[in-house]
Write a protein that holds these residues in place. Structure first.
Motif, PDB file in Angstrom:
ATOM      1  N   SER A  41      -0.693  -9.805  14.031  1.00  0.00           N
ATOM      2  CA  SER A  41      -0.381 -10.038  12.334  1.00  0.00           C
ATOM      3  C   SER A  41      -0.976 -11.224  12.112  1.00  0.00           C
ATOM      4  O   SER A  41      -1.318 -11.541  10.836  1.00  0.00           O
ATOM      5  CB  SER A  41       1.062 -10.114  12.291  1.00  0.00           C
ATOM      6  N   GLY A  42      -1.362 -12.277  13.005  1.00  0.00           N
ATOM      7  CA  GLY A  42      -1.886 -13.593  12.814  1.00  0.00           C
ATOM      8  C   GLY A  42      -3.356 -13.322  12.181  1.00  0.00           C
ATOM      9  O   GLY A  42      -3.762 -14.014  11.002  1.00  0.00           O
ATOM     10  N   PHE A  43      -4.123 -12.284  12.744  1.00  0.00           N
ATOM     11  CA  PHE A  43      -5.474 -11.858  12.216  1.00  0.00           C
ATOM     12  C   PHE A  43      -5.449 -11.403  10.866  1.00  0.00           C
ATOM     13  O   PHE A  43      -6.391 -11.638   9.940  1.00  0.00           O
ATOM     14  CB  PHE A  43      -5.951 -10.908  13.106  1.00  0.00           C
ATOM     15  N   VAL A  44      -4.340 -10.627  10.680  1.00  0.00           N
ATOM     16  CA  VAL A  44      -4.074  -9.977   9.417  1.00  0.00           C
ATOM     17  C   VAL A  44      -3.868 -11.041   8.363  1.00  0.00           C
ATOM     18  O   VAL A  44      -4.578 -11.088   7.029  1.00  0.00           O
ATOM     19  CB  VAL A  44      -3.017  -8.968   9.320  1.00  0.00           C
ATOM     20  N   ARG A  45      -3.048 -11.999   8.586  1.00  0.00           N
ATOM     21  CA  ARG A  45      -2.578 -13.111   7.624  1.00  0.00           C
ATOM     22  C   ARG A  45      -4.061 -14.042   7.378  1.00  0.00           C
ATOM     23  O   ARG A  45      -4.083 -14.280   6.099  1.00  0.00           O
ATOM     24  CB  ARG A  45      -1.540 -14.233   8.278  1.00  0.00           C
ATOM     25  N   LEU A  46      -4.722 -14.194   8.261  1.00  0.00           N
ATOM     26  CA  LEU A  46      -6.107 -15.060   8.144  1.00  0.00           C
ATOM     27  C   LEU A  46      -6.807 -14.127   7.068  1.00  0.00           C
ATOM     28  O   LEU A  46      -7.396 -14.706   5.983  1.00  0.00           O
ATOM     29  CB  LEU A  46      -6.885 -15.133   9.302  1.00  0.00           C
ATOM     30  N   LEU A  47      -7.195 -12.843   7.308  1.00  0.00           N
ATOM     31  CA  LEU A  47      -7.956 -11.875   6.493  1.00  0.00           C
ATOM     32  C   LEU A  47      -7.279 -11.674   4.963  1.00  0.00           C
ATOM     33  O   LEU A  47      -8.154 -11.348   4.016  1.00  0.00           O
ATOM     34  CB  LEU A  47      -8.219 -10.779   7.155  1.00  0.00           C
ATOM     35  N   ARG A  48      -6.026 -11.821   4.952  1.00  0.00           N
ATOM     36  CA  ARG A  48      -5.571 -11.927   3.383  1.00  0.00           C
ATOM     37  C   ARG A  48      -5.865 -12.953   2.731  1.00  0.00           C
ATOM     38  O   ARG A  48      -5.837 -12.975   1.341  1.00  0.00           O
ATOM     39  CB  ARG A  48      -3.975 -11.428   3.527  1.00  0.00           C
ATOM     40  N   LYS A  49      -6.152 -14.211   2.987  1.00  0.00           N
ATOM     41  CA  LYS A  49      -6.409 -15.462   2.261  1.00  0.00           C
ATOM     42  C   LYS A  49      -7.888 -15.192   2.092  1.00  0.00           C
ATOM     43  O   LYS A  49      -8.798 -14.826   2.933  1.00  0.00           O
ATOM     44  CB  LYS A  49      -6.137 -16.509   3.159  1.00  0.00           C
TER      45      LYS A  49
ATOM     46  N   ARG B  89     -13.842 -25.804  10.139  1.00  0.00           N
ATOM     47  CA  ARG B  89     -13.155 -25.441   9.388  1.00  0.00           C
ATOM     48  C   ARG B  89     -12.103 -24.237   9.755  1.00  0.00           C
ATOM     49  O   ARG B  89     -11.175 -23.720   9.392  1.00  0.00           O
ATOM     50  CB  ARG B  89     -13.993 -24.364   8.037  1.00  0.00           C
ATOM     51  N   ALA B  90     -12.797 -23.418  10.950  1.00  0.00           N
ATOM     52  CA  ALA B  90     -11.880 -22.361  11.660  1.00  0.00           C
ATOM     53  C   ALA B  90     -10.742 -23.030  12.276  1.00  0.00           C
ATOM     54  O   ALA B  90      -9.708 -22.305  12.327  1.00  0.00           O
ATOM     55  CB  ALA B  90     -12.858 -21.964  12.895  1.00  0.00           C
ATOM     56  N   THR B  91     -10.875 -24.162  12.601  1.00  0.00           N
ATOM     57  CA  THR B  91      -9.532 -25.014  13.311  1.00  0.00           C
ATOM     58  C   THR B  91      -8.548 -25.135  12.223  1.00  0.00           C
ATOM     59  O   THR B  91      -7.244 -25.683  12.626  1.00  0.00           O
ATOM     60  CB  THR B  91      -9.843 -26.218  14.088  1.00  0.00           C
ATOM     61  N   GLU B  92      -8.714 -25.068  10.850  1.00  0.00           N
ATOM     62  CA  GLU B  92      -7.943 -25.452   9.856  1.00  0.00           C
ATOM     63  C   GLU B  92      -7.671 -24.114   8.923  1.00  0.00           C
ATOM     64  O   GLU B  92      -6.823 -24.255   8.080  1.00  0.00           O
ATOM     65  CB  GLU B  92      -8.421 -26.492   9.189  1.00  0.00           C
ATOM     66  N   ALA B  93      -7.933 -23.045   9.458  1.00  0.00           N
ATOM     67  CA  ALA B  93      -7.911 -21.768   8.649  1.00  0.00           C
ATOM     68  C   ALA B  93      -6.675 -21.379   8.484  1.00  0.00           C
ATOM     69  O   ALA B  93      -6.034 -20.556   7.675  1.00  0.00           O
ATOM     70  CB  ALA B  93      -8.968 -20.805   9.018  1.00  0.00           C
TER      71      ALA B  93
END
Length: 383
Positions: free
Chosen positions: A196-204, A319-323
């Motif tokens: 679900s973390g991957f999903v949350r990332l891609l929803r943004k 930026r990935a470390t703050e995404a």
């Protein structure tokens, strides 16, 4: 529980060597197993595929159980797979250990980057990430020559066994250096939430844009232009494989310059300026690759590419470390997956283009694509 940067870089060095060590060993392995080069080529792809797939698990695991704890276990498993590969009796067994090696090593670099994101303020993060990358850069410079020498004088098995012994020593020192807190520290229980973390990332929207930009970065450079430079040098200029390899290896010199100067460059140019100079600089180098009638000019351009590439790529890494701050392990794993996906697709696209239209047209396409990507990253992704 905060390992020093030099120790993290040393651990990353062993992983980088595992990625690159096999290339000069392929001919002697093919002879030993009685197959052609095509028969041992899966030893490269098997590692890379396992490394990419492993990101699905290691990001959420790092967020859930503790990033440094997962890295310590992964380093131990990685050392074991290296020794197992050195003792493998058949090609299928060796391939199995290479796949397991890719899975075991998948956690080390992304979770160290996520840990740096947890412990270093954003304004200083790219400079610290640059110091951490020293390990990976040195592995690019040294893995091939060291494994080639070991294979030539002691056999390819000792290249694996030697690196395995080094990995055991580094893993032991890593665990002893951190001591009891490594195991007694409470489980992080971060908000990774598994997939679900991957999903949350891609929803943004910013997360989607960053992953798209990273995939295109991998497609145009790591999968597109960079892997075919040695072939261009051999075909166009008649260089030997060894001479072409030395030219390609000069990428590491520029990369090393980046790791030593990332903080000063960031202070002078800012993040968006780093991306602009780095991206347009690599695009200009690709023009040299495409059009230069002198291999010496290509060699000089390649030496600068390492610095310019990381000026762009390092900004995306930061930026990935703050995404996804509540699940940095998952975010950095997604970054690695996007890069891997772009690299895989790019190698197919540009490999086919080179067959049909040649090196010059393919490098020009990569250069033009990189100009567009750079402007989009600066104007949209890093806005």
């Amino acid at each position: 529980m905060n390992p020093p940067v030099w120790l993290m870089a040393t651990a990353a060095f062993t992983v980088g060597c595992g990625m690159r060590m096999i290339e000069p060993l392929l001919p002697m392995m093919a002879r030993d197993f009685g197959v052609g080069l095509g028969g041992v080529a899966p030893l490269i792809g098997g590692f890379a595929l396992a490394y990419g797939i492993g990101q699905f698990a290691i990001g959420p695991m790092g967020d859930r159980f503790g990033k440094i704890r997962v890295v310590a276990i992964s380093l131990a498993l990685y050392a074991g797979t290296l020794i197992g590969a050195g003792l493998a009796e058949g090609l299928s067994t060796l391939l199995l250990f290479r796949v397991l090696m890719g899975l075991a090593s998948a956690a080390v670099v992304p979770l160290f980057m996520a840990h740096i994101g947890d412990s270093v303020p954003y304004g200083q993060r790219q400079a610290v990430l640059g110091k951490f990358l020293n390990g990976m850069v040195l592995s690019q410079l040294l893995a091939g020559p060291l494994s080639g020498v070991a294979g030539e004088y002691a056999g390819w098995r000792w290249a694996f066994l030697g690196l395995g012994i080094v990995a055991v020593l580094i893993t032991g020192f890593f665990i002893l250096r951190l001591g009891a807190p490594l195991w007694r520290a409470p489980v992080e229980g971060g908000g990774g939430g598994g997939l679900s973390g991957f999903v949350r990332l891609l929803r943004k929207k910013p997360g989607r844009r960053l992953m798209i930009g990273t995939a295109l970065d991998g497609l145009l450079m790591f999968g597109g232009a960079f892997p075919f430079l040695a072939s261009l040098l051999i075909e166009r200029f008649g260089l030997s494989a060894a001479e072409a390899g030395l030219v390609v290896a000069s990428f590491g010199l520029g990369s090393l310059a980046y790791t030593q100067s990332a903080g000063r460059l960031l202070a002078r140019l800012g993040e968006r300026g780093m991306v602009l100079v780095g991206g347009l600089g690599v695009a200009a180098a690709l023009l040299v690759f495409a059009l230069s009638p002198w291999w010496q000019a290509v060699a000089v351009a390649q030496a600068f590419v390492g610095l310019l590439f990381f000026m762009l790529h390092g900004s995306l890494q930061a930026r990935a470390t703050e995404a996804l701050p509540e699940a940095r392990g998952t975010a950095v794993a997604a970054f690695a997956m996007a890069l891997f996906l772009g690299q895989s697709i790019g190698s197919v696209i540009f490999g086919t283009m080179i067959v049909w239209v040649g090196f010059t047209a393919s490098m020009l396409v990569a250069s033009a694509g990189l100009v567009g990507l750079t402007l989009w990253l600066r104007g949209v992704v890093l806005r």
